[in-house]
Each structure stands twice: as structure tokens, then as C-alpha cells.
Design a protein around this motif. Structure first.
Motif, PDB file in Angstrom:
ATOM      1  N   LYS A   1       3.924  14.291   2.014  1.00 51.60           N
ATOM      2  CA  LYS A   1       3.233  13.510   3.042  1.00 51.60           C
ATOM      3  C   LYS A   1       3.704  12.066   2.965  1.00 51.60           C
ATOM      4  N   LYS A   2       4.463  11.640   3.958  1.00 50.25           N
ATOM      5  CA  LYS A   2       4.948  10.266   3.979  1.00 50.25           C
ATOM      6  C   LYS A   2       4.469   9.575   5.253  1.00 50.25           C
ATOM      7  N   GLY A   3       4.277   8.256   5.132  1.00 46.80           N
ATOM      8  CA  GLY A   3       3.869   7.479   6.291  1.00 46.80           C
ATOM      9  C   GLY A   3       2.380   7.302   6.422  1.00 46.80           C
ATOM     10  N   GLU A   4       1.580   7.907   5.516  1.00 49.45           N
ATOM     11  CA  GLU A   4       0.136   7.765   5.531  1.00 49.45           C
ATOM     12  C   GLU A   4      -0.301   6.976   4.301  1.00 49.45           C
ATOM     13  N   PHE A   5      -1.358   6.167   4.463  1.00 51.85           N
ATOM     14  CA  PHE A   5      -1.809   5.318   3.361  1.00 51.85           C
ATOM     15  C   PHE A   5      -2.708   6.051   2.361  1.00 51.85           C
TER      16      PHE A   5
ATOM     17  N   THR B   1       0.852  -1.196   0.000  1.00 51.92           N
ATOM     18  CA  THR B   1       0.000   0.000   0.000  1.00 51.92           C
ATOM     19  C   THR B   1       0.878   1.233   0.000  1.00 51.92           C
ATOM     20  N   ASN B   2       0.658   2.114  -0.945  1.00 52.97           N
ATOM     21  CA  ASN B   2       1.498   3.299  -1.056  1.00 52.97           C
ATOM     22  C   ASN B   2       1.367   4.182   0.179  1.00 52.97           C
ATOM     23  N   ASP B   3       2.507   4.581   0.729  1.00 53.59           N
ATOM     24  CA  ASP B   3       2.501   5.509   1.864  1.00 53.59           C
ATOM     25  C   ASP B   3       3.487   6.646   1.642  1.00 53.59           C
ATOM     26  N   ASN B   4       3.806   6.884   0.382  1.00 56.64           N
ATOM     27  CA  ASN B   4       4.751   7.946   0.030  1.00 56.64           C
ATOM     28  C   ASN B   4       4.059   8.912  -0.925  1.00 56.64           C
TER      29      ASN B   4
END
Length: 558
Positions: free
Chosen positions: A43-47, A36-39
Motif C-alpha cells: 500500500k503506497k500513497g496513503e498516510f 509522514t510515512n506513505d509507503n
């Protein structure tokens, strides 16, 4: 459509949501490794990232996602000329069946389909970049299948619009590409839950309900677990516009009462980015932490001078006197916030109750998924209302990603869904003999015979149909020299429809048949087939006369 399934190497699921969107992907050789992309940009670390676009005055895209939201406004002066920034959000709601005045405002001159296309293009560009980093040897249009999730309210016409937007957004190479598939949001979540049976204590034969609680819509589906890890749809999927953004709307009404309706209107028209920041502040500091337990509650204060100073110049009269008296602080007590929630949650409970009533089988579990499912108060209310009817009510692990991961799972194994329940009756307009029970004004004389155009139902609403199940009808030429014929396909929600001219009938599409060799006169039967099991209708035709061929084309009525 050209079948390219054998070339697919990667499946991407895109959860294009009302307020937040995300994507996930997996290689067909390692289907259990779904990433699942989180980048995201800034905004990084969020899905997920925000389903928001910022335009300039000429409607050119400046930013998308989180960066499109306005920065905090300084007390010393605006660090953003809000008149130059045009924010588009909630534009997905424009495709839904809601009254015009309830649809969110968009920048002047911006068509909601254009906004959808712009957003899909931006998230698609980011998605392609991430995939090329992961698998640089892939050819995007050839080797990648996209599964796009949609609300259950979206009929085939709206899905056709979404397909057009996806094509215009450069997600697919041709409009008819089979590299794009659709699944509903709760169906994708059901597939995710199916793949995690041990976690949910479900077994073959059990039925469970998915309640997808998104930002704009809440969608429900009831599924039964079949052998070989397949799912059947037990009841007709339902949904309504009662997602978490409607809590924000209640807050906006509350704000309007505090600052005055004229001040709120000016903020909406001239300083929408600033107003959006204020609403996001409410979401972060008030809405998300609310758990419905008054013992844990402390009244919340929003400092307008700190959070949204531009609003102060537009507040007049009694509202200004009152706000100046409390130093521009707006206080939210427990009962006020609870009212915001209860109005929305009441609609969700009604939807669940209706699904439980319709189901002929016992529902073993209810799963809440989607962003709003993380609300502790929502889960508490659902359990209070239905824990005597349903033994297991829960939120699965990572509810925010359950839909997008389920979409990938569906794309990897599309036979997971065994049946779907038709939401409408489908039929064709054909001539038949007129009878005394028919309206005389609808009678036509053809070749000396009394005829009437009537609705011939091919598929019944509420029927659980297998994916790719075929519904057939045979026709013959009306005239010996006839080389082609056309049929109108209609849909209706009523089970007693007789005539296509009835008010409840909707033209679904037009079917064009090319008839074989005219030398056989009227003896040229052609069978046409409609398949409704997938999310998009397929049309086929074949000649029943040995040695002859027939072709069919179908055009959806948009």
C-alpha cells in the motif's frame, strides 16, 4: 529514568489508532520538515494503514496492516481458507472502559495486550527501516525519541500497559526509557493547529476545541493559546466510544436482520475475514460517500453473491426466500444510512455541548480531526448545532495526519504544553488524629492515641497544573529505629473523599521511602514529591535534615 535528551536527533510520532495507524518523523535540526510515512507493505500513497493483524492457527503473525485483510472471494470458490486465517482488529478497544460484551472478539487464546505488542512490533520494524534509509548514521535506541498518542480516556495505568507493550515490541531499550513519551490524540492535534495559526485565524489568548473523531473513540480538549507559542488546557479533556466503527456496527445489525442472526453468528465465528471484507465494502461504497444530502442520494445495492458468496449457504427460512427473490441484493436507502450516522453523531454533539458548557471562556473555534472528520455529514451536523456559539468550525488541512504530525511537534518541543488539567484527585493515605466526626469503626489505638487512616489530598481534580509542577508532602518516622516507610497513593473522581477505604477510591500506586540515619530518631523529616504534569507520574524524595539523603521508589498499581 536516564535522561538522554541531549542525544536525540530524530523524533518519531506514532498514531496507533483503533482502525488505522501511521507514523511521521523529523530531524531536530530541521523541525519544520516533518515527513509522514506513505509507503506501507502492499500500500503506497496513503498516510495510514489498517490496524489489523492476521494470525495462523498457532497465533503466529502472518500479515499486518492492509495485507492482513481478506482478499475478495471468488464466486467460483474460496481463494482463502478463512478457517485458517484468524483476523484481529479493534483490539485497542479492549483497554478502554467498556462493558465486556461490547468488546470486539479476538482469536481464541489471544490476549489484547499481545495483539497490541505484535502490531507495535510490526509497525516499529517498518518505521526503523524507513528511518535507517533516511538517516543511516543514526543509532536507533540512542538517537530516536518516540511519541505515542493515546486516547484521553487512558489513565496512567493503561499508559503503563502501553509502555510495557512498547518495550516488548522492541520500540525502547529499557522499560523506564525516557526515549518514549506520551501525548493524547486531541492534544497532539491542538499542537498541530497551534503551528498553523495563520491558516485558522487564531491569535494569542484565543481558546479552541479539538474534536478528534477516530475509529473507536472521539476525544475532546479545549486549549488556550499562550505567549511563546504555548498551550494551556482550559477544561478537563473528555471522550467516549462513539467513533466511526460504531456506524459499522449499526450496519452489521442491519445485515443480521437481512440474513438472520444465526447466519451472522456463523460468519463471525467461522468466516470472519469474509465478513470483514463485506463491512469494508460497505465503508468504501456507502459510509465514506454519505454527505447527508438526500438530493445527492441514490439507493445503494450490495450484491452478496458478488461481494460475499460464502454467506449464502448459511441463510435459511424467510430470510433466504426474500433474498433469493431480490437476487441476493441488499438495498440501503437514505433514511437507513442516515440512521446509522445519527445514532453515533448524536453522541459526538453531546460531548461538544458538554465541553462548551464547562468552558468559562469563549471558544473561538472548533476543529474536527481524525479519519471520521472527513465525513461531510458530520461537519454539517456540527455546524448546524453550534455555529451560533462558535464563530469558526472547520476541518484543518490533512486532518488524518494532524495527530501524528502534532505528536512529532510535541517531541521536538516538549515545552509547548504549559498546563494540563487533572482528571482525578490524587492523595496519600496517612494516619491523623481521630475526631468525633469520624466513623468509630475506623478508629485505631496507636501508642495510646486515637488514630484513623485518612485520605490527604495532594492534587485536586480539575486543577490546571504546569508540566512538572510538584506536589509535596513531608513525613517523619513513626518509630525511632525505622529505616523505611511506605505510602499508598490513591485517586478518586469525587472531591469530598475522606477515607481510602471508600468505594470510589482507587489505589494508584505505592511509594517506598528509605529513611536516613536512624541515630537521629524521630527527627528525620523526608519530603516526597509527586509530579503529575507530564503524562506519566514522577516521584522524588529528599531529606530535610542537612547532610542526610533519602531515596524513593514508586510502583504503579496495575
Amino acid at each position: 529514568m536516564t535522561n538522554s535528551s541531549s542525544d536525540i536527533r530524530v523524533v518519531v510520532g506514532i498514531d496507533f489508532g483503533t482502525t488505522y495507524s501511521g507514523f511521521a518523523y523529523a530531524n531536530v535540526n530541521t523541525p519544520h520538515n516533518i515527513e509522514t510515512n506513505d509507503n506501507w507493505p502492499e500500500k503506497k500513497g496513503e498516510f495510514k494503514t489498517n490496524t489489523v493483524i492476521r494470525y495462523d492457527k498457532k497465533l503466529n503473525v502472518i500479515k499486518w496492516g492492509l495485507p492482513a485483510l481478506v482478499e475478495k472471494i471468488s464466486k467460483k470458490g474460496n481463494n482463502l481458507k478463512s478457517e485458517e486465517a484468524q483476523i484481529a482488529e479493534l483490539f485497542k478497544l479492549h483497554l478502554g472502559d467498556i462493558v465486556e460484551e461490547e468488546k470486539p472478539k479476538l482469536p481464541l487464546g489471544l490476549d489484547p495486550r499481545e495483539a497490541i505488542t505484535n502490531y507495535l512490533y510490526e509497525i516499529g520494524k517498518h518505521m526503523k527501516s524507513r528511518i535507517s534509509e533516511r538517516w543511516p548514521e543514526l543509532i536507533y535506541f540512542k538517537h530516536v525519541r518516540i511519541v505515542l498518542t493515546v486516547p484521553v480516556e487512558y489513565d496512567e495505568r493503561i499508559r503503563a500497559i502501553m509502555r510495557q507493550c512498547a518495550y516488548d515490541a522492541d520500540l525502547i531499550l529499557t522499560l523506564e526509557s525516557e526515549n518514549l513519551e506520551f501525548t493524547t490524540e486531541p492534544e497532539a492535534a491542538a499542537i498541530y493547529c497551534l503551528e498553523n495559526l495563520n491558516e485558522h485565524s487564531l491569535k494569542e489568548g484565543d481558546s479552541f476545541m479539538i474534536v478528534d473523531c477516530g475509529g473507536g473513540t472521539v476525544d475532546l480538549t479545549v486549549r488556550t493559546i499562550l505567549p511563546d507559542s504555548q498551550l494551556s488546557e482550559l477544561t478537563e479533556s473528555t471522550g467516549d466510544f462513539c467513533g466511526s466503527t460504531y456506524i459499522d456496527k449499526e450496519f452489521k445489525k442491519f445485515l443480521g436482520a437481512k440474513i438472520g442472526k444465526s447466519a451472522l453468528k456463523i460468519m463471525e465465528e467461522k468466516h470472519y475475514p469474509h465478513l470483514q471484507y463485506l463491512i469494508q465494502y460497505f465503508c468504501t461504497h456507502v459510509k465514506l460517500p454519505f454527505d447527508g444530502d438526500e438530493r445527492n442520494w441514490r439507493n445503494k445495492e450490495i450484491d452478496l453473491e458478488e461481494v460475499c458468496p460464502v454467506i449464502m449457504q448459511y441463510v435459511k427460512g424467510e430470510e433466504r426466500e426474500e433474498l433469493e427473490g431480490c437476487e441476493w441484493l441488499i438495498e440501503l436507502d437514505f433514511q437507513t444510512v442516515k440512521y446509522f450516522f445519527d445514532k453515533v453523531i448524536g453522541n459526538i454533539l453531546k460531548l461538544i455541548r458538554e465541553q462548551l458548557t464547562k468552558s468559562e471562556k469563549t471558544i473561538s473555534a472548533i476543529f474536527l480531526v481524525g479519519g471520521f472528520s472527513e465525513s461531510k455529514y458530520l461537519l454539517q451536523r456540527v455546524r448546524q448545532e453550534f455555529d451560533r456559539q462558535v464563530s469558526y468550525i472547520s476541518v484543518p488541512s490533512y486532518p488524518v495526519t494532524s495527530i501524528v504530525k502534532g505528536a512529532v511537534m510535541y517531541g521536538l518541543r516538549m515545552d509547548t504544553v504549559k498546563t494540563r488539567v487533572l482528571k482525578k484527585n490524587y492523595g496519600v493515605e496517612l494516619y491523623r488524629n481521630w475526631t468525633s466526626n469520624d466513623p468509630i469503626e475506623k478508629m485505631e489505638i496507636i501508642d495510646g492515641q486515637k488514630k484513623i487512616l485518612a485520605f490527604k489530598r495532594l492534587a485536586k481534580k480539575g486543577t490546571a497544573v504546569d508540566v512538572d509542577q510538584e506536589f509535596k508532602n513531608t513525613s517523619w518516622p513513626t518509630f525511632p529505629n525505622q529505616k523505611a516507610s511506605s505510602f499508598k497513593i490513591y485517586t478518586t473522581s469525587k472531591n469530598n473523599g475522606k477515607y481510602c477505604s471508600d468505594p470510589e477510591m482507587e489505589l494508584f500506586g505505592k511509594l517506598h521511602l528509605e529513611l536516613p540515619d536512624v541515630s537521629h530518631g524521630l527527627d528525620r523529616p523526608v519530603e516526597f514529591t509527586l509530579s503529575f504534569g507530564k503524562m506519566e507520574t514522577r516521584v522524588f524524595a529528599r531529606s530535610l535534615k542537612p547532610g542526610m539523603t533519602a531515596n524513593a521508589t514508586f510502583r504503579l498499581e496495575l
